[in-house]
Design an enzyme around this catalytic site. Structure first.
Site, PDB file in Angstrom:
ATOM      1  N   LYS A 112       0.829  -1.202   0.000  1.00 43.44           N
ATOM      2  CA  LYS A 112       0.000   0.000   0.000  1.00 43.44           C
ATOM      3  C   LYS A 112       0.867   1.256   0.000  1.00 43.44           C
ATOM      4  CE  LYS A 112      -3.780   2.173   2.611  1.00 43.44           C
ATOM      5  NZ  LYS A 112      -4.711   2.053   3.750  1.00 43.44           N
ATOM      6  N   SER A 187      -9.422   3.089   2.527  1.00 40.63           N
ATOM      7  CA  SER A 187      -8.352   3.641   1.707  1.00 40.63           C
ATOM      8  C   SER A 187      -7.444   2.589   1.074  1.00 40.63           C
ATOM      9  CB  SER A 187      -7.488   4.575   2.560  1.00 40.63           C
ATOM     10  OG  SER A 187      -6.863   3.867   3.623  1.00 40.63           O
ATOM     11  N   SER A 211     -10.637   1.153   6.628  1.00 43.79           N
ATOM     12  CA  SER A 211      -9.864   1.316   5.398  1.00 43.79           C
ATOM     13  C   SER A 211      -9.276   0.022   4.852  1.00 43.79           C
ATOM     14  CB  SER A 211      -8.719   2.309   5.629  1.00 43.79           C
ATOM     15  OG  SER A 211      -9.201   3.624   5.673  1.00 43.79           O
TER      16      SER A 211
END
Length: 519
Positions: A112, A187, A211
């Site tokens: 990520k 996210s 997220s």
């Protein structure tokens, strides 16, 4: 039209499509031609047997990324040259010593873009960090490398991880691999979409307000928000936000694995669970073994719906099916369970969330918030954000005390139940609303317009109290979109959740993979 501005960036410059897909000098053995689409466990086993080299497996991934990524925009930065060097080093080590580097020996992975990665641009989707190339790995990334993983690139996030869909001015929007008009969530939307589409078998996501788990639910993969007490069981330093260089992170953020199988989730969990580096000389983390050996032995609570956050008909039907499945398997099921007051828990979570989010505000922005908060009566619900964001330390201590009492409630509940099953979200993946101004965004549940952030209410039951929570794909809509459940367990019962997810998967329908999941 979803914007597509994927950038393939090497540490030394732009990686062209030709560079990113250059063939390896060696060929995989028969039967390994599409190994990149296998589970991480299968890939690691094949690497250790030397059925395939790390370099050849990496080249499979690079070819697949070049083919599938443009349609979903999940991988936004790719460092093929450094990944090739790491893969070659792993192959040499195994040839010379006969021993793997670690449990992820030679396994290509993406990470990520919120986790700082040495030598690879790490932006957290922010134009202000567009040129940020860390000189040091986030602690979790360092654990991946120590386990032998080959880091090949970064996956997309919203700006500073502050949205529950994934889009930013640097790289554009990540689409849901099942339907490009739907959100991949956020996210960790790029992370979940990459695993779903076979661009990576494993990912590390972060979760403050869902997220990690919301994107997994929407993209049809598994994700585990790991336990968090006074300290996280997966170290969080190097996660943006906070800003680069900060030694601390939010007191509620947790990192965790994303995978297509529960077995792979457990593989990565074992790598990630560790004290922060400063604590490793004095203590270690030894997670308990799974509480039960089979579904029939579990004491399961099921919270299928609630007036505070109604779910749609498809999600209610899914929970009914899972409840019936558990009863057929012999599990003890309590479907009238209500461990905490949903509204009180969610309000407390929002207060703590807004408070921790103020840490990285500029002095001038925070001063403006203080001034604005003074103009809103303390009992005005519309002032929840400003009053929470600017609360005094004494008020935070009082809120934290309420959090500790809430933890005690959950502990009492789990004295009589092994796990709690809830919806993961009110619906399947909702339409992407990147182009819609935030105040105008909403979701639709059985024809009724609802607040946009109702998407995360169910998964945020676990967030303020640091409980482990795993999202598991369990069905699909008539349109083929994934539907998921959430399993919450007691503090430090992370292995129990992984084990139950694995046992449950034996009774659930096999997932239908999206078009991008092809050789």
């Amino acid at each position: 039209m979803i914007p597509r501005r994927t950038l393939l960036i090497a540490s030394t410059g732009i990686a062209t499509a030709a560079t990113a897909t250059a063939p390896s000098s060696a060929r995989p053995r028969p039967g390994t031609a599409a190994l990149h689409l296998a589970s991480a466990r299968e890939q690691v086993a094949a690497l250790r047997r030397r059925d395939i080299s790390s370099r050849d497996l990496l080249e499979q991934y690079l070819r697949h990324i070049a083919k599938a990524n443009p349609d979903i925009n999940a991988v936004v930065t790719l460092d093929a040259d450094a990944a090739r060097a790491a893969a070659d080093a792993a192959d040499r080590h195994l040839a010379e010593t006969g021993e793997p580097l670690g449990p992820l020996h030679g396994l290509p992975m993406t990470v990520k873009d919120a986790l700082e990665t040495k030598g690879i641009r790490t932006t957290s989707g922010s134009p202000g960090l567009s040129g940020h190339v860390p000189g040091r790995d986030a602690d979790a990334v360092a654990l991946l490398r120590a386990a032998g993983a080959v880091i090949m690139g970064k996956t997309n996030v919203p700006v500073m991880c502050q949205d529950i869909q994934t889009s930013n001015p640097l790289f554009g929007t990540t689409a849901n691999p099942y339907d490009r008009t739907r959100t991949a969530g956020g996210s960790s939307g790029g992370s979940a979409a990459a695993v779903t589409a076979g661009l990576s078998s494993l990912e590390v996501g972060s979760d403050l307000a869902g997220s990690l788990r919301l994107p997994a639910a929407y993209c049809g993969v598994l994700a585990l928000r790991t336990s968090r007490g006074a300290a996280p069981i997966v170290p969080t330093r190097g996660h943006i936000p906070r800003l680069p260089g900060w030694a601390t992170s939010s007191d509620m953020v947790a990192l965790g694995p994303i995978a297509r199988t529960a077995g792979d989730l457990g593989l990565l969990l074992d790598v990630l669970v560790a004290p922060a580096p400063a604590d490793r000389a004095g203590w270690r983390i030894d997670l308990p073994a799974p509480a039960r050996s089979c579904l029939a032995r579990y004491r399961v609570g099921v919270w299928a719906d609630d007036a505070y956050c109604r779910v749609d008909a498809g999600t209610r039907a899914l929970l009914e099916q899972v409840t019936a499945l558990l009863r057929t398997a012999g599990a003890g099921v309590d479907d009238r369970t209500r461990p905490v007051d949903f509204a009180e828990s969610n309000t407390l979570f929002q207060r703590l969330l807004y408070a921790t989010g103020s840490a990285t505000a500029t002095d001038s922005a925070f001063a403006a918030d203080v001034e604005a908060a003074a103009k809103v009566p303390a009992d005005d619900p519309a002032g929840l954000f400003l009053h929470s964001r600017t609360m005094r330390h004494r008020d935070w201590c009082v809120a934290d005390e309420a959090r500790q009492r809430l933890r005690e409630q959950w502990a009492g509940y789990f004295a009589e139940h092994d796990v709690l099953i809830t919806p993961a979200a009110p619906t399947a993946a909702v339409p992407d609303q990147t182009a819609t101004p935030p105040p105008q965004r909403y979701i639709t549940v059985d024809g009724e317009q609802r607040p946009f952030f109702d998407q995360t209410s169910w998964i945020n039951l676990a967030s303020p109290v640091g409980l482990p929570s795993v999202v598991v794909p369990a069905g699909r809509t008539a349109d083929g979109l994934p539907l998921a459940i959430q399993i919450i367990g007691p503090y430090l019962a992370d292995r129990t959740l992984v084990a139950m997810a694995e046992q449950l998967a034996e009774h659930l329908p096999d997932p239908v993979r999206p078009p991008a999941f092809t050789a």
